[in-house]
Motif scaffolding. Structure first.
Motif, PDB file in Angstrom:
ATOM      1  N   ALA A  26     -37.309   1.858   6.905  1.00 23.11           N
ATOM      2  CA  ALA A  26     -35.936   1.371   6.771  1.00 23.11           C
ATOM      3  C   ALA A  26     -35.924  -0.085   6.304  1.00 23.11           C
ATOM      4  CB  ALA A  26     -35.194   1.512   8.095  1.00 23.11           C
ATOM      5  N   LYS A  27     -36.864  -0.888   6.790  1.00 23.09           N
ATOM      6  CA  LYS A  27     -36.948  -2.285   6.345  1.00 23.09           C
ATOM      7  C   LYS A  27     -37.327  -2.363   4.874  1.00 23.09           C
ATOM      8  CE  LYS A  27     -37.998  -4.454  10.805  1.00 23.09           C
ATOM      9  NZ  LYS A  27     -39.010  -5.187  11.610  1.00 23.09           N
ATOM     10  N   LEU A  28     -38.259  -1.502   4.445  1.00 21.79           N
ATOM     11  CA  LEU A  28     -38.622  -1.475   3.029  1.00 21.79           C
ATOM     12  C   LEU A  28     -37.433  -1.031   2.177  1.00 21.79           C
ATOM     13  CD1 LEU A  28     -42.223   0.023   3.074  1.00 21.79           C
ATOM     14  CD2 LEU A  28     -41.573  -2.264   2.318  1.00 21.79           C
ATOM     15  N   ASP A  42     -16.330  -5.779  -0.385  1.00 20.67           N
ATOM     16  CA  ASP A  42     -16.519  -4.694   0.568  1.00 20.67           C
ATOM     17  C   ASP A  42     -16.640  -3.367  -0.145  1.00 20.67           C
ATOM     18  OD1 ASP A  42     -16.463  -6.382   2.715  1.00 20.67           O
ATOM     19  OD2 ASP A  42     -14.311  -6.114   3.114  1.00 20.67           O
ATOM     20  N   ARG A  43     -15.806  -3.164  -1.172  1.00 20.05           N
ATOM     21  CA  ARG A  43     -15.886  -1.931  -1.948  1.00 20.05           C
ATOM     22  C   ARG A  43     -17.218  -1.849  -2.660  1.00 20.05           C
ATOM     23  NH1 ARG A  43     -15.821   3.190  -2.718  1.00 20.05           N
ATOM     24  NH2 ARG A  43     -15.336   3.859  -4.847  1.00 20.05           N
ATOM     25  N   CYS A  44     -17.693  -2.983  -3.188  1.00 20.07           N
ATOM     26  CA  CYS A  44     -18.976  -2.980  -3.882  1.00 20.07           C
ATOM     27  C   CYS A  44     -20.091  -2.585  -2.935  1.00 20.07           C
ATOM     28  CB  CYS A  44     -19.257  -4.361  -4.461  1.00 20.07           C
ATOM     29  SG  CYS A  44     -18.224  -4.752  -5.898  1.00 20.07           S
ATOM     30  N   ARG A  45     -20.048  -3.085  -1.707  1.00 19.96           N
ATOM     31  CA  ARG A  45     -21.134  -2.787  -0.766  1.00 19.96           C
ATOM     32  C   ARG A  45     -21.224  -1.293  -0.488  1.00 19.96           C
ATOM     33  NH1 ARG A  45     -19.020  -7.522   1.825  1.00 19.96           N
ATOM     34  NH2 ARG A  45     -20.420  -9.301   1.505  1.00 19.96           N
ATOM     35  N   THR A  46     -20.072  -0.608  -0.476  1.00 21.12           N
ATOM     36  CA  THR A  46     -20.116   0.821  -0.199  1.00 21.12           C
ATOM     37  C   THR A  46     -20.795   1.588  -1.311  1.00 21.12           C
ATOM     38  OG1 THR A  46     -17.970   1.302  -1.215  1.00 21.12           O
ATOM     39  CG2 THR A  46     -17.968   0.623   1.101  1.00 21.12           C
ATOM     40  N   LEU A  47     -20.910   0.976  -2.496  1.00 24.90           N
ATOM     41  CA  LEU A  47     -21.563   1.645  -3.612  1.00 24.90           C
ATOM     42  C   LEU A  47     -23.069   1.498  -3.567  1.00 24.90           C
ATOM     43  CD1 LEU A  47     -19.157   0.638  -6.506  1.00 24.90           C
ATOM     44  CD2 LEU A  47     -19.265   2.827  -5.318  1.00 24.90           C
ATOM     45  N   ILE A  48     -23.573   0.554  -2.755  1.00 27.51           N
ATOM     46  CA  ILE A  48     -25.022   0.361  -2.701  1.00 27.51           C
ATOM     47  C   ILE A  48     -25.592   1.331  -1.678  1.00 27.51           C
ATOM     48  CG2 ILE A  48     -26.880  -1.297  -2.422  1.00 27.51           C
ATOM     49  CD1 ILE A  48     -24.945  -3.480  -3.039  1.00 27.51           C
ATOM     50  N   THR A  49     -25.716   2.565  -2.075  1.00 27.27           N
ATOM     51  CA  THR A  49     -26.257   3.622  -1.242  1.00 27.27           C
ATOM     52  C   THR A  49     -27.450   4.191  -1.977  1.00 27.27           C
ATOM     53  OG1 THR A  49     -24.899   5.303  -2.288  1.00 27.27           O
ATOM     54  CG2 THR A  49     -23.918   4.105  -0.433  1.00 27.27           C
ATOM     55  N   ALA A 108     -24.442  11.920   5.973  1.00 24.50           N
ATOM     56  CA  ALA A 108     -25.429  13.000   5.971  1.00 24.50           C
ATOM     57  C   ALA A 108     -26.423  12.757   4.850  1.00 24.50           C
ATOM     58  CB  ALA A 108     -24.729  14.341   5.771  1.00 24.50           C
ATOM     59  N   THR A 109     -27.703  12.806   5.156  1.00 25.29           N
ATOM     60  CA  THR A 109     -28.714  12.565   4.139  1.00 25.29           C
ATOM     61  C   THR A 109     -28.916  13.820   3.297  1.00 25.29           C
ATOM     62  OG1 THR A 109     -30.453  13.164   5.709  1.00 25.29           O
ATOM     63  CG2 THR A 109     -29.899  10.829   5.514  1.00 25.29           C
ATOM     64  N   VAL A 169     -30.511   3.880   1.257  1.00 20.75           N
ATOM     65  CA  VAL A 169     -30.182   5.125   1.940  1.00 20.75           C
ATOM     66  C   VAL A 169     -29.092   4.805   2.948  1.00 20.75           C
ATOM     67  CG1 VAL A 169     -30.999   6.943   3.471  1.00 20.75           C
ATOM     68  CG2 VAL A 169     -32.483   6.094   1.657  1.00 20.75           C
ATOM     69  N   ASP A 170     -27.953   5.485   2.869  1.00 23.92           N
ATOM     70  CA  ASP A 170     -26.854   5.263   3.814  1.00 23.92           C
ATOM     71  C   ASP A 170     -27.040   6.200   4.992  1.00 23.92           C
ATOM     72  OD1 ASP A 170     -24.562   4.790   5.197  1.00 23.92           O
ATOM     73  OD2 ASP A 170     -23.207   5.048   3.492  1.00 23.92           O
TER      74      ASP A 170
END
Length: 205
Positions: A55-57, A4-11, A39-40, A34-35
């Protein structure tokens, strides 16, 4: 480090994925680079979050990037991070384009294709060896990949070049920033470096 922590890093900063995550994160088919919950940082990220197709790409790129990272655990990882940072800057430069969405879409497709070819995430056709100017010592080895868009990786000596397919009135043409390959009727014209003379090449051992 848990998954779960790793997934938060994939931004959008997936380029700095922690080493402890490389083997533990499954290919994230639905994780975006892109998370959109946060805020972007640019108008391009806002465009990606609003546009379903982009978003799919973005999600597909996240999965391909994770596959590439698993293959680049050792010496190639720093190069992958650097290339991803460079690509993010180039993608964000699409805000200057009058066809902004098309620019972003093309940027994603080319980056996905580049990763798939460079890290052999898809099977390739080759290598096919081209003997140039009739000299056995002057050869270019080429592997073709059915990416979208199609790509090839050419090797000459200790240098490699990744090229993308280009429109051509006849034959088939590929090009990178400084190299090109045009194949027509069983022969190839290869330019290897900016300003160099074209090489006349034929497939052979």
């Amino acid at each position: 480090m848990n998954a779960d922590r790793c997934r938060t890093l994939i931004t959008a900063a997936a380029i700095v994925l922690a080493p402890a995550c490389w083997a533990s994160v499954p290919a994230p088919a639905v994780v975006q680079t892109v998370d959109c919950r946060e805020a972007t940082t640019s108008s391009i990220e806002e465009l990606v979050c609003r546009d379903e197709g982009l978003a799919k790409l973005d999600s597909k790129l996240a999965g391909v990037l994770a596959e590439a990272q698993r293959k680049a655990v050792d010496e190639r990882q720093p190069g992958l991070r650097t290339a991803q940072r460079r690509w993010l800057r180039e993608r964000n430069d699409c805000w200057k384009s009058t066809a902004r969405r098309e620019c972003v879409e093309d940027s994603y497709r080319r980056r996905i294709a580049e990763l798939q070819a460079r890290y052999r995430l898809l099977p390739g056709n080759g290598p096919i060896r081209y003997r140039c100017d009739g000299r056995p010592a002057s050869t270019v080895s080429v592997t073709f990949f059915k990416t979208e868009p199609p790509t090839l990786i050419a090797r000459r000596g200790d240098r490699t070049a990744l090229m993308f397919v280009q429109p051509s009135a006849s034959g088939i043409s590929y090009q990178s920033r400084n190299e090109s390959l045009w194949e027509h009727q069983g022969e190839a014209t290869i330019v290897w470096g900016r300003g160099t003379q074209p090489l006349r090449c034929k497939p052979g051992s």
